[in-house]
Design an enzyme around this catalytic site. Structure first.
Site, mmCIF file in Angstrom:
data_model
loop_
_atom_site.group_PDB
_atom_site.id
_atom_site.type_symbol
_atom_site.label_atom_id
_atom_site.label_comp_id
_atom_site.label_asym_id
_atom_site.label_seq_id
_atom_site.Cartn_x
_atom_site.Cartn_y
_atom_site.Cartn_z
ATOM 1 C CG HIS A 189 45.076 -65.273 -10.063
ATOM 2 N ND1 HIS A 189 44.801 -64.162 -10.644
ATOM 3 C CD2 HIS A 189 44.863 -65.975 -11.327
ATOM 4 C CE1 HIS A 189 44.252 -64.212 -11.998
ATOM 5 N NE2 HIS A 189 44.252 -65.274 -12.215
ATOM 6 C CB CYS A 211 42.751 -63.924 -15.485
ATOM 7 S SG CYS A 211 42.406 -65.860 -14.894
#
Length: 398
Positions: free
Chosen positions: A347, A81
């Protein structure tokens, strides 16, 4: 040699499979926007770090070819991430080190619907033993067991339970994070979700893993973001304006502290976030007291609270009270996640860190429209990935 962000661009973040596009389409859209914002052509770009997690090897080249076939080096980047901020960090290092004067950092993701497994690629086919995050989930399982829930929500949910038990943090305080970020996203045309929810709505949403409800969890998303990073001499030679200085930046990975306590609070990254922040402050000569606006990695509501503490915004255990007080929204001490954050903006893993940078550049230029933070001069971005990496970037209006 100092490095500056001269241009940024991004696509709207979308729910997977709702827009008919390929990953190279989104990269072209974000990349062209960043180049136009900087006032340069792709032919001026000397090197390209490009981040993603789910596409195959050399997908970066396939995507960048939509911008031009100039033969420049392209580096494919994957750091879970924290991929987008890692691409930005590589761009800064290339410029600061004198290897290039103009670098285009890109990040993108085309994802599938539904919750992620453990880490970007999930568990290995032969079980958790060979997963890159097996050690992290082993800490969770030893303390809390392993339940039939999405693993990432489970490990962060267990971190929330520990914070509640240790400090008296309440479910309402966790929900206040999500309510704030959903409220902020109402003014962001790039956000995946723009609906406003109250704390009661957050608490009554479907439970994913106690105490985290669906509205406290970041969604899977499609999208891309980009930043043009240049040297001062390149900017002067080309007469570029709207520059934002990368005043300090640091990456930290897991240390013994991450695992020694057997706590999910530590294993999801609070220690490495704290260390990355310490180094970024030291390199920039600035502290959290100098920061006006923050984009941080609220993959789940609890991680925003953990990050308040890691960044030095409050003492350990005081983060629930901090968000409840209004200190992290408009009219408070800082505005945190004016974009809506991961929870509401979306995201797409490879794009997230660069989208944070884009938001901060707009804020520091005074160009963020209805979500503008008055008088913003210093911004901070925090991007984290399990497995693990934490990148903290301090940006200053030039």
């Amino acid at each position: 040699m100092k490095a500056y962000v001269a241009g940024v661009g991004m696509t709207r973040f979308e729910k997977p499979e709702t827009r008919s596009w390929q990953y190279w389409d989104m990269v072209r859209e974000a990349g062209e926007a960043a180049l136009a914002d900087a006032g340069i052509a792709y032919e001026d770009v000397e090197q390209v770090p490009i981040g993603y997690c789910f596409q195959p090897s050399t997908a970066g080249q396939r995507a960048v070819y939509e911008l031009g076939l100039t033969g420049v080096p392209v580096y494919n980047v994957n750091n879970n991430c924290a991929t987008g901020s890692t691409a930005l960090m590589l761009a800064r290092q290339l410029v600061e080190g004198g290897a290039a004067d103009c670098v285009l950092a890109l990040g993108f993701e085309k994802m599938k619907k539904g919750a992620l497994g453990g880490g970007a690629d999930g568990a290995a086919a032969d079980g958790w033993g060979t997963s890159p995050v097996a050690r992290h989930y082993g800490v969770m399982a030893a303390r809390h067991g392993f339940e039939p829930a999405p693993p990432t929500a489970q490990i962060f949910g267990d971190a929330a339970r520990e914070h509640m038990e240790r400090y008296g943090t309440t479910e309402a305080q966790l929900a206040a994070v999500a309510a704030k970020n959903h409220r902020h996203s109402a003014h962001n045309p790039y956000a995946q979700f723009r609906d406003v929810y109250e704390v009661a709505d957050i608490l009554s949403a479907r439970m994913v893993h106690r105490p985290l409800t669906k509205l406290q969890c970041s969604p899977t998303s499609d999208g891309a973001a980009a930043a043009v990073v240049v040297s001062q001499r390149f900017a002067s030679r080309r007469g570029l304006g709207g520059l934002v200085e990368i005043a300090g930046q640091a990456m930290a990975t897991d240390t013994e502290e991450s695992f020694a306590s057997g706590s999910c609070i530590d294993v999801v990254g609070q220690p490495m976030s704290r260390e990355a922040a310490r180094q970024a402050y030291e390199r920039s000569g600035l502290g959290i007291e100098d920061v006006d606006v923050i984009e941080l990695h609220d993959c789940f509501s609890v991680n925003e609270l953990l990050t308040y503490e890691a960044l030095g915004m409050c003492a350990p255990g005081e983060s629930g009270k901090l968000v409840e007080s209004g200190a992290t929204t408009y009219g408070g001490r800082w505005v945190v996640n004016p974009s809506g954050g991961l929870i509401s903006k979306g995201h797409p893993l490879g794009a997230t860190g660069l989208a944070q940078a884009a938001e901060l550049v707009w804020q520091l230029r005074g160009a963020a429209g209805e979500r503008q933070v008055p008088g913003a001069r210093v911004g901070l971005a925090h991007n984290i990935g399990l497995g693990g990496a934490a990148v903290v970037t301090v940006l200053r209006g030039a």
